[in-house]
Design a protein around this motif. Structure first.
Motif, PDB file in Angstrom:
ATOM      1  N   CYS A 125       0.855  -1.187   0.000  1.00 50.65           N
ATOM      2  CA  CYS A 125       0.000   0.000   0.000  1.00 50.65           C
ATOM      3  C   CYS A 125       0.895   1.243   0.000  1.00 50.65           C
ATOM      4  O   CYS A 125       2.112   1.151   0.195  1.00 50.65           O
ATOM      5  CB  CYS A 125      -0.990  -0.004   1.163  1.00 50.65           C
ATOM      6  N   GLN A 126       0.243   2.388  -0.263  1.00 50.36           N
ATOM      7  CA  GLN A 126       0.984   3.637  -0.465  1.00 50.36           C
ATOM      8  C   GLN A 126       0.783   4.544   0.758  1.00 50.36           C
ATOM      9  O   GLN A 126      -0.339   4.989   1.018  1.00 50.36           O
ATOM     10  CB  GLN A 126       0.436   4.330  -1.719  1.00 50.36           C
ATOM     11  N   GLY A 127       1.868   4.797   1.477  1.00 51.43           N
ATOM     12  CA  GLY A 127       1.771   5.652   2.673  1.00 51.43           C
ATOM     13  C   GLY A 127       2.357   7.022   2.395  1.00 51.43           C
ATOM     14  O   GLY A 127       3.437   7.349   2.893  1.00 51.43           O
ATOM     15  N   PHE A 128       1.658   7.820   1.601  1.00 54.70           N
ATOM     16  CA  PHE A 128       2.134   9.164   1.273  1.00 54.70           C
ATOM     17  C   PHE A 128       1.326  10.227   2.029  1.00 54.70           C
ATOM     18  O   PHE A 128       1.866  11.028   2.775  1.00 54.70           O
ATOM     19  CB  PHE A 128       2.027   9.442  -0.235  1.00 54.70           C
ATOM     20  N   SER A 129      -0.001  10.229   1.834  1.00 56.64           N
ATOM     21  CA  SER A 129      -0.837  11.328   2.347  1.00 56.64           C
ATOM     22  C   SER A 129      -0.877  11.348   3.861  1.00 56.64           C
ATOM     23  O   SER A 129      -0.867  10.295   4.514  1.00 56.64           O
ATOM     24  CB  SER A 129      -2.256  11.199   1.810  1.00 56.64           C
ATOM     25  N   GLU A 130      -0.934  12.559   4.388  1.00 54.18           N
ATOM     26  CA  GLU A 130      -1.035  12.738   5.845  1.00 54.18           C
ATOM     27  C   GLU A 130      -2.170  13.702   6.125  1.00 54.18           C
ATOM     28  O   GLU A 130      -2.481  14.547   5.285  1.00 54.18           O
ATOM     29  CB  GLU A 130       0.273  13.312   6.390  1.00 54.18           C
ATOM     30  N   THR A 140      -2.875   8.805   6.009  1.00 52.00           N
ATOM     31  CA  THR A 140      -4.309   8.638   5.817  1.00 52.00           C
ATOM     32  C   THR A 140      -4.639   8.300   4.370  1.00 52.00           C
ATOM     33  O   THR A 140      -3.814   8.537   3.488  1.00 52.00           O
ATOM     34  CB  THR A 140      -5.080   9.888   6.302  1.00 52.00           C
ATOM     35  N   TRP A 141      -5.813   7.716   4.150  1.00 47.46           N
ATOM     36  CA  TRP A 141      -6.329   7.316   2.825  1.00 47.46           C
ATOM     37  C   TRP A 141      -5.594   6.122   2.232  1.00 47.46           C
ATOM     38  O   TRP A 141      -5.509   6.028   1.003  1.00 47.46           O
ATOM     39  CB  TRP A 141      -6.288   8.477   1.814  1.00 47.46           C
ATOM     40  N   GLN A 142      -5.027   5.230   3.060  1.00 46.54           N
ATOM     41  CA  GLN A 142      -4.274   4.109   2.472  1.00 46.54           C
ATOM     42  C   GLN A 142      -5.246   3.124   1.805  1.00 46.54           C
ATOM     43  O   GLN A 142      -5.915   2.326   2.469  1.00 46.54           O
ATOM     44  CB  GLN A 142      -3.428   3.390   3.552  1.00 46.54           C
ATOM     45  N   GLY A 143      -5.292   3.201   0.478  1.00 46.28           N
ATOM     46  CA  GLY A 143      -6.161   2.304  -0.285  1.00 46.28           C
ATOM     47  C   GLY A 143      -5.738   0.867  -0.053  1.00 46.28           C
ATOM     48  O   GLY A 143      -4.567   0.532  -0.235  1.00 46.28           O
ATOM     49  N   MET A 144      -6.699   0.039   0.358  1.00 43.92           N
ATOM     50  CA  MET A 144      -6.478  -1.402   0.572  1.00 43.92           C
ATOM     51  C   MET A 144      -5.389  -1.677   1.620  1.00 43.92           C
ATOM     52  O   MET A 144      -4.814  -2.766   1.641  1.00 43.92           O
ATOM     53  CB  MET A 144      -6.106  -2.105  -0.742  1.00 43.92           C
ATOM     54  N   GLY A 363      -3.420  12.154  -8.227  1.00 45.98           N
ATOM     55  CA  GLY A 363      -3.135  13.551  -8.591  1.00 45.98           C
ATOM     56  C   GLY A 363      -4.452  14.230  -8.936  1.00 45.98           C
ATOM     57  O   GLY A 363      -5.051  13.928  -9.966  1.00 45.98           O
ATOM     58  N   SER A 364      -4.921  15.140  -8.084  1.00 49.91           N
ATOM     59  CA  SER A 364      -6.265  15.721  -8.277  1.00 49.91           C
ATOM     60  C   SER A 364      -6.342  16.431  -9.632  1.00 49.91           C
ATOM     61  O   SER A 364      -5.330  16.844 -10.199  1.00 49.91           O
ATOM     62  CB  SER A 364      -6.592  16.697  -7.146  1.00 49.91           C
ATOM     63  N   ASN A 365      -7.567  16.562 -10.145  1.00 48.98           N
ATOM     64  CA  ASN A 365      -7.729  17.160 -11.483  1.00 48.98           C
ATOM     65  C   ASN A 365      -7.252  18.606 -11.525  1.00 48.98           C
ATOM     66  O   ASN A 365      -6.767  19.073 -12.555  1.00 48.98           O
ATOM     67  CB  ASN A 365      -9.188  17.034 -11.929  1.00 48.98           C
ATOM     68  N   GLU A 366      -7.354  19.304 -10.394  1.00 48.53           N
ATOM     69  CA  GLU A 366      -6.854  20.699 -10.378  1.00 48.53           C
ATOM     70  C   GLU A 366      -5.341  20.706 -10.587  1.00 48.53           C
ATOM     71  O   GLU A 366      -4.807  21.528 -11.323  1.00 48.53           O
ATOM     72  CB  GLU A 366      -7.195  21.387  -9.044  1.00 48.53           C
ATOM     73  N   ILE A 367      -4.654  19.759  -9.938  1.00 47.86           N
ATOM     74  CA  ILE A 367      -3.194  19.685 -10.095  1.00 47.86           C
ATOM     75  C   ILE A 367      -2.838  19.308 -11.543  1.00 47.86           C
ATOM     76  O   ILE A 367      -1.880  19.835 -12.118  1.00 47.86           O
ATOM     77  CB  ILE A 367      -2.593  18.654  -9.092  1.00 47.86           C
TER      78      ILE A 367
HETATM   79  C1  LIG Z   1     -10.400   7.219  -2.372  1.00 49.96           C
HETATM   80  C2  LIG Z   1      -9.031   7.764  -2.123  1.00 49.96           C
HETATM   81  C3  LIG Z   1      -7.950   6.898  -2.101  1.00 49.96           C
HETATM   82  C4  LIG Z   1      -6.668   7.382  -1.840  1.00 49.96           C
HETATM   83  N1  LIG Z   1      -5.642   6.485  -1.720  1.00 49.96           N
HETATM   84  C5  LIG Z   1      -4.427   6.924  -1.283  1.00 49.96           C
HETATM   85  C6  LIG Z   1      -3.380   5.990  -0.976  1.00 49.96           C
HETATM   86  O1  LIG Z   1      -3.519   4.784  -1.162  1.00 49.96           O
HETATM   87  N2  LIG Z   1      -2.214   6.469  -0.466  1.00 49.96           N
HETATM   88  C7  LIG Z   1      -1.992   7.802  -0.266  1.00 49.96           C
HETATM   89  O2  LIG Z   1      -0.912   8.149   0.196  1.00 49.96           O
HETATM   90  N3  LIG Z   1      -2.967   8.719  -0.551  1.00 49.96           N
HETATM   91  C8  LIG Z   1      -4.175   8.302  -1.042  1.00 49.96           C
HETATM   92  N4  LIG Z   1      -5.186   9.205  -1.297  1.00 49.96           N
HETATM   93  C9  LIG Z   1      -4.920  10.630  -1.050  1.00 49.96           C
HETATM   94  C10 LIG Z   1      -4.903  11.428  -2.339  1.00 49.96           C
HETATM   95  O3  LIG Z   1      -3.700  11.194  -3.050  1.00 49.96           O
HETATM   96  C11 LIG Z   1      -5.044  12.918  -1.921  1.00 49.96           C
HETATM   97  O4  LIG Z   1      -6.321  13.051  -1.320  1.00 49.96           O
HETATM   98  C12 LIG Z   1      -4.940  13.826  -3.114  1.00 49.96           C
HETATM   99  O5  LIG Z   1      -3.628  13.820  -3.643  1.00 49.96           O
HETATM  100  C13 LIG Z   1      -5.313  15.291  -2.742  1.00 49.96           C
HETATM  101  O6  LIG Z   1      -4.542  15.697  -1.669  1.00 49.96           O
HETATM  102  P1  LIG Z   1      -5.219  16.275  -0.332  1.00 49.96           P
HETATM  103  O7  LIG Z   1      -6.338  15.359   0.088  1.00 49.96           O
HETATM  104  O8  LIG Z   1      -4.111  16.545   0.628  1.00 49.96           O
HETATM  105  O9  LIG Z   1      -5.905  17.621  -0.797  1.00 49.96           O
HETATM  106  P2  LIG Z   1      -5.252  19.060  -0.834  1.00 49.96           P
HETATM  107  O10 LIG Z   1      -3.877  18.997  -1.459  1.00 49.96           O
HETATM  108  O11 LIG Z   1      -5.405  19.673   0.527  1.00 49.96           O
HETATM  109  O12 LIG Z   1      -6.206  19.768  -1.859  1.00 49.96           O
HETATM  110  C14 LIG Z   1      -7.531  20.224  -1.546  1.00 49.96           C
HETATM  111  C15 LIG Z   1      -8.133  20.812  -2.821  1.00 49.96           C
HETATM  112  O13 LIG Z   1      -7.330  21.912  -3.295  1.00 49.96           O
HETATM  113  C16 LIG Z   1      -6.864  21.667  -4.608  1.00 49.96           C
HETATM  114  N5  LIG Z   1      -5.461  22.141  -4.747  1.00 49.96           N
HETATM  115  C17 LIG Z   1      -4.410  21.827  -3.932  1.00 49.96           C
HETATM  116  N6  LIG Z   1      -3.275  22.419  -4.367  1.00 49.96           N
HETATM  117  C18 LIG Z   1      -3.621  23.117  -5.484  1.00 49.96           C
HETATM  118  C19 LIG Z   1      -2.879  23.928  -6.384  1.00 49.96           C
HETATM  119  N7  LIG Z   1      -1.570  24.120  -6.242  1.00 49.96           N
HETATM  120  N8  LIG Z   1      -3.556  24.477  -7.431  1.00 49.96           N
HETATM  121  C20 LIG Z   1      -4.896  24.273  -7.607  1.00 49.96           C
HETATM  122  N9  LIG Z   1      -5.644  23.526  -6.757  1.00 49.96           N
HETATM  123  C21 LIG Z   1      -5.021  22.944  -5.718  1.00 49.96           C
HETATM  124  C22 LIG Z   1      -6.936  20.171  -4.776  1.00 49.96           C
HETATM  125  O14 LIG Z   1      -7.078  19.787  -6.116  1.00 49.96           O
HETATM  126  C23 LIG Z   1      -8.188  19.812  -3.975  1.00 49.96           C
HETATM  127  O15 LIG Z   1      -9.357  20.032  -4.734  1.00 49.96           O
HETATM  128  C24 LIG Z   1      -6.465   8.768  -1.615  1.00 49.96           C
HETATM  129  C25 LIG Z   1      -7.548   9.639  -1.670  1.00 49.96           C
HETATM  130  C26 LIG Z   1      -8.825   9.155  -1.921  1.00 49.96           C
HETATM  131  C27 LIG Z   1      -9.969  10.114  -1.944  1.00 49.96           C
END
Ligand SMILES: Cc1cc2nc3c(=O)[nH]c(=O)nc-3n(C[C@H](O)[C@H](O)[C@H](O)COP(=O)(O)OP(=O)(O)OC[C@H]3O[C@@H](n4cnc5c(N)ncnc54)[C@H](O)[C@@H]3O)c2cc1C
Length: 379
Positions: A125-130, A140-144, A363-367
């Motif tokens: 699993c991927q331990g990146f997000s906090e 947090t959000w560790q898929g599977m 990688g969120s769609n905004e990024i």
């Molecule tokens: C179902 C699910 C599974 C996931 N699985 C994993 C996993 O297995 N392991 C793991 O480590 N993580 C996981 N994640 C975490 C996911 O990678 C992060 O939620 C995602 O990268 C967004 O980061 P954040 O939640 O910190 O949001 P933030 O970075 O706080 O962003 C909040 C909002 O602001 C926008 N935003 C942020 N920065 C910018 C910018 N510079 N310009 C424009 N808009 C911006 C974002 O797009 C978003 O809409 C998972 C998340 C979900 C929902």
């Protein structure tokens, strides 16, 4: 630019399709058609079937046990899995930590982990997000994560002015004392994601990847791989097909819902956009022919548009199902009525809700739009 497949590529597609048809266990196929959750055993069994055929690690070079496919072959393979529909090989293993280890790992790490990654003997699993960047102690959000034997993890190993510096990548055995996994149940009623707590966890130095404090470069490499081929057009096609076959079984006054002009218009609009995206996908693949391993920044278009269309396709299916989606039943015991072509639509709502997250993870769609602004538009 030639946007047609070659004869060999068409032949390769037929070979993949025949293999998937003959080898996908019917239990897994039924769950995939219904859109219900797969168990750990389903994913492991299918990956081992693929591994026996030499196909579990589509992007790996031959030197590391992969098939050495071109970008086009990788695309065709995944498209066939999506349309079957069959599960993809576990992304955390084969798209993320595997390529990281054969690129940055020590010989010992490669020997110890790569074969087990391919055969899913170890689930990663991927331990990146906090919860707050730099919280150091909670992920947090560790898929599977509840299935995982190992976690590839980013930890802060030095404080520095630049937030990206001072991060290292560690491989953590989930059985290490101090590791606690806690479930997060999402709105679709499923247990896919987790919180992972790390309390005074000790990790041997041979489980660090690359040099100390050099984790950010490895992370950029990993995230680039996570994004390629992410349009998943075949999955959207499958959802539209399900919507159509369900619509054909439901009446709307005199006629079936499938003949309703509004439904036909909505389905056609999605299909037209999917066709356009397919052409963009071909363009991106064409540019990757030269340098198969370097992600094209335009693959961000595939991520944004691909996830938007998957969300729209799931919305169409939800609309068609209407009250049939209400029972909200996700898991099926073996022997339960499969849902293909029937009016039962129980996993439809769960799929709809689950896909809301597709525009956030990977990688969120905004990024992605930022990447496009910089890398493609040059803004
Ligand atoms: C179902 C699910 C599974 C996931 N699985 C994993 C996993 O297995 N392991 C793991 O480590 N993580 C996981 N994640 C975490 C996911 O990678 C992060 O939620 C995602 O990268 C967004 O980061 P954040 O939640 O910190 O949001 P933030 O970075 O706080 O962003 C909040 C909002 O602001 C926008 N935003 C942020 N920065 C910018 C910018 N510079 N310009 C424009 N808009 C911006 C974002 O797009 C978003 O809409 C998972 C998340 C979900 C929902």
């Amino acid at each position: 630019m030639d946007l047609r497949f070659t004869e060999e590529e068409v032949g390769f597609r037929a070979e993949v399709r025949a293999f998937v048809r003959a080898s996908l266990p019917s239990r897994v196929r039924q769950k995939m058609i219904a859109g219900s959750s797969l168990g750990k055993d389903d994913v492991v069994q299918w990956q081992r079937i693929l591994n026996k055929r030499g196909w579990a690690t589509p992007a790996w070079p031959k030197a590391h046990g992969g098939p050495g496919w071109t970008a086009v072959q990788r695309y065709i393979f995944l498209d066939e899995l999506h349309q079957a529909p069959a599960p993809e090989p576990l992304s955390f293993n084969v798209n993320m930590i595997g390529p990281v280890l054969y690129t940055f790992g020590t010989e010992e790490q490669k020997r110890r982990f790569l074969p087990r990654i391919a055969n899913l003997d170890d689930w990663w699993c991927q331990g990146f997000s906090e919860p707050g960047a730099g919280s150091d102690g909670q992920k947090t959000w560790q898929g599977m994560g509840h299935h995982a034997d190992w976690m590839f993890t980013l930890v802060r190993t030095a404080s520095s002015e630049k937030p990206q510096a001072g991060i290292s990548m560690l491989l953590i055995d989930m059985k290490t004392p101090g590791v606690t996994v806690r479930p997060i149940i999402t709105i679709d009623g499923r247990h896919e994601v987790n919180e992972v707590f790390l309390d005074d966890v000790r990790v041997p130095v041979e489980q660090r990847v690359g040099a100390e404090n050099a984790g950010w470069d490895i992370t950029k490499f990993l995230l680039g791989n996570e994004r390629t081929g992410i349009a998943r057009i075949g999955m959207s096609k499958h959802l539209v097909r399900r919507a159509k076959s369900l619509a054909a079984t439901l009446t709307d006054g005199e006629t079936t819902l499938a003949d309703n002009p509004r439904f036909r218009e909505q389905a056609a609009a999605i299909e037209i956009e999917l066709r356009a995206l397919e052409i963009t996908q071909m363009r991106v693949l064409d540019s990757m022919k030269e340098s198969s391993d370097k992600p094209d920044p335009r693959s961000s278009i595939l991520k944004v548009k691909g996830t938007e269309l998957r969300q729209r396709a799931s919305e169409l299916l939800l609309d068609v199902a209407g009250p049939l989606a209400a029972p909200f039943r996700d898991d099926f015991d073996d022997g339960d009525e499969p849902l293909a072509g029937s009016t039962a639509a129980s996993a439809v709502a769960a799929t709809y809700f689950n896909l809301r997250a597709a525009s956030i993870y990977g990688g969120s769609n905004e990024i992605q739009k930022n990447i496009l602004a910089k890398g493609v538009l040059g803004l």
